[in-house]
Scaffold this motif. Sequence first.
Motif, PDB file in Angstrom:
ATOM      1  N   PHE A  16       0.831  -1.208   0.000  1.00  0.00           N
ATOM      2  CA  PHE A  16       0.000   0.000   0.000  1.00  0.00           C
ATOM      3  C   PHE A  16       0.864   1.256   0.000  1.00  0.00           C
ATOM      4  O   PHE A  16       0.598   2.210  -0.745  1.00  0.00           O
ATOM      5  N   ILE A  17       1.909   1.279   0.814  1.00  0.00           N
ATOM      6  CA  ILE A  17       2.821   2.436   0.877  1.00  0.00           C
ATOM      7  C   ILE A  17       3.543   2.617  -0.454  1.00  0.00           C
ATOM      8  O   ILE A  17       3.717   3.744  -0.925  1.00  0.00           O
ATOM      9  N   LEU A  20       1.061   4.046  -2.882  1.00  0.00           N
ATOM     10  CA  LEU A  20       0.831   5.435  -2.497  1.00  0.00           C
ATOM     11  C   LEU A  20       2.002   6.323  -2.905  1.00  0.00           C
ATOM     12  O   LEU A  20       1.803   7.428  -3.430  1.00  0.00           O
ATOM     13  N   THR A  23       1.910   6.771  -6.657  1.00  0.00           N
ATOM     14  CA  THR A  23       0.814   7.677  -7.001  1.00  0.00           C
ATOM     15  C   THR A  23       1.206   9.123  -6.709  1.00  0.00           C
ATOM     16  O   THR A  23       0.930  10.027  -7.514  1.00  0.00           O
ATOM     17  N   LEU A  24       1.853   9.323  -5.595  1.00  0.00           N
ATOM     18  CA  LEU A  24       2.311  10.663  -5.237  1.00  0.00           C
ATOM     19  C   LEU A  24       3.343  11.186  -6.231  1.00  0.00           C
ATOM     20  O   LEU A  24       3.259  12.337  -6.673  1.00  0.00           O
TER      21      LEU A  24
END
Length: 164
Positions: A16-17, A20, A23-24
């Motif tokens: 998940f990190i 994320l 995506t960032l």
Amino acid sequence: MKWKNLKVGTKLSIGFIAVLALTLIVGIVSFNGLQNVKDKSFKRNVMGDALTNLVYSRFSTRNFIVFNKDEYANEALKALDAIIQSTENLKVKFSESSNRLLIQKVIDNIKAYREGLTNIIATVKKQKETLTKIEEAGVLAVKDAQESKVNMLSRSFLSCTESR
């Protein structure tokens, strides 16, 4: 620590990190790209407007010379003033000094063009005044010639009638 020894929750958290973080990163790169597109689009629009105003100024100048109406001269000068103002405002938007120098050259050339146009307007107005004076002098000369002809004919007629 091996991947096999990690708990499922930890593995999901790491995944998940990672998603994320990716995506960032994609979001930041996309945002910067869109800002660059927006900035370039704005600069192109301002320069496009400047070219449109330059063409309008040239047509107004031609109309002033052809039709000799002051409103066309004023329109041409206003269009050039709009170019100068918009490019002055645009110059601040450039971060590189070489681009600011190029914009300053554009501004200087438009100011020189405006000064030349002002000289043309003054010359055309002087020409109009001179042509008006020549026309008035011509009208007076024709009247004088007609009066002289009438006087000469009158004297001729009188001398003919007296000699009879």
